[in-house]
Design a protein around this motif. Structure first.
Motif, PDB file in Angstrom:
ATOM      1  N   UNK A 213      69.931  16.780 123.124  1.00  0.00           N
ATOM      2  CA  UNK A 213      71.003  16.490 124.172  1.00  0.00           C
ATOM      3  C   UNK A 213      70.758  17.107 125.446  1.00  0.00           C
ATOM      4  N   UNK A 214      69.956  18.298 125.294  1.00  0.00           N
ATOM      5  CA  UNK A 214      69.376  18.850 126.706  1.00  0.00           C
ATOM      6  C   UNK A 214      68.332  17.865 127.206  1.00  0.00           C
ATOM      7  N   UNK A 215      67.431  17.283 126.420  1.00  0.00           N
ATOM      8  CA  UNK A 215      66.360  16.551 126.952  1.00  0.00           C
ATOM      9  C   UNK A 215      67.077  14.980 127.633  1.00  0.00           C
ATOM     10  N   UNK A 216      68.190  14.550 126.987  1.00  0.00           N
ATOM     11  CA  UNK A 216      68.923  13.585 127.309  1.00  0.00           C
ATOM     12  C   UNK A 216      69.614  13.669 128.615  1.00  0.00           C
ATOM     13  N   UNK A 217      70.298  15.091 128.623  1.00  0.00           N
ATOM     14  CA  UNK A 217      70.836  15.268 129.811  1.00  0.00           C
ATOM     15  C   UNK A 217      70.021  15.548 131.178  1.00  0.00           C
TER      16      UNK A 217
ATOM     17  N   UNK B 266      70.328  14.490 140.337  1.00  0.00           N
ATOM     18  CA  UNK B 266      70.996  15.944 140.218  1.00  0.00           C
ATOM     19  C   UNK B 266      69.883  16.818 139.558  1.00  0.00           C
ATOM     20  N   UNK B 267      69.837  18.049 140.145  1.00  0.00           N
ATOM     21  CA  UNK B 267      69.061  19.098 139.636  1.00  0.00           C
ATOM     22  C   UNK B 267      68.880  19.052 138.306  1.00  0.00           C
ATOM     23  N   UNK B 268      67.954  18.767 137.282  1.00  0.00           N
ATOM     24  CA  UNK B 268      68.035  18.789 135.831  1.00  0.00           C
ATOM     25  C   UNK B 268      67.940  20.163 135.332  1.00  0.00           C
ATOM     26  N   UNK B 269      67.519  21.328 136.083  1.00  0.00           N
ATOM     27  CA  UNK B 269      67.737  22.678 135.637  1.00  0.00           C
ATOM     28  C   UNK B 269      69.268  23.057 135.694  1.00  0.00           C
ATOM     29  N   UNK B 270      69.944  22.359 136.746  1.00  0.00           N
ATOM     30  CA  UNK B 270      71.358  22.883 136.861  1.00  0.00           C
ATOM     31  C   UNK B 270      71.894  21.969 135.781  1.00  0.00           C
ATOM     32  N   UNK B 271      71.881  20.998 135.399  1.00  0.00           N
ATOM     33  CA  UNK B 271      72.414  20.128 134.172  1.00  0.00           C
ATOM     34  C   UNK B 271      72.128  20.894 132.878  1.00  0.00           C
ATOM     35  N   UNK B 272      71.088  21.451 132.691  1.00  0.00           N
ATOM     36  CA  UNK B 272      70.577  22.022 131.481  1.00  0.00           C
ATOM     37  C   UNK B 272      71.425  23.340 131.253  1.00  0.00           C
ATOM     38  N   UNK B 273      71.697  23.994 132.515  1.00  0.00           N
ATOM     39  CA  UNK B 273      72.309  25.322 132.549  1.00  0.00           C
ATOM     40  C   UNK B 273      73.890  24.859 132.214  1.00  0.00           C
ATOM     41  N   UNK B 274      74.360  23.648 132.931  1.00  0.00           N
ATOM     42  CA  UNK B 274      75.637  23.536 132.365  1.00  0.00           C
ATOM     43  C   UNK B 274      75.894  23.243 130.981  1.00  0.00           C
ATOM     44  N   UNK B 275      75.004  22.388 130.378  1.00  0.00           N
ATOM     45  CA  UNK B 275      75.224  22.023 129.071  1.00  0.00           C
ATOM     46  C   UNK B 275      75.090  23.305 128.018  1.00  0.00           C
TER      47      UNK B 275
END
Length: 106
Positions: A62-66, A75-84
């Protein structure tokens, strides 16, 4: 007079942006509520069948997908990962509570 007109126009544009942000925030809250309704059902199913609250392989997928979705959406992938990751931690906490018999609510 031109400065007043420019300021009024800026305030009007700011109000429009803020109205959109408010709508998006409301949609996010409703989407998160629906997501947690689904993950509560997953937690009940896992508890019923003695499955572990966490699924590290699924979480990594899911992290890789997001991250890819975030990249594609600019969108910043690091931000998306932190959110997830924040959401995942909360879901696991709920699943642990369900498994221990201490139901929790999102």
């Amino acid at each position: 007079m031109n400065d007043i007109t420019t300021t009024d126009a800026a305030r009007a544009q700011l109000a429009e942006y803020r109205a959109s942000i408010d709508n998006i925030d409301a949609a996010l809250v409703h989407m998160l509520a629906e997501r947690f309704r689904c993950t509560q059902a997953v937690g009940v199913l896992k508890a019923k069948h003695d499955l572990p609250p966490a699924d590290p392989a699924r979480e990594q997928q899911q992290i890789a997908r997001l991250r890819q979705l975030a990249h594609d959406a600019n969108l910043d992938p690091d931000f998306a990962e932190k959110f997830l990751n924040f959401i995942i931690r909360e879901v696991i906490r709920h699943h642990e509570a369900i498994a221990s018999g201490a139901e929790t609510r999102a």
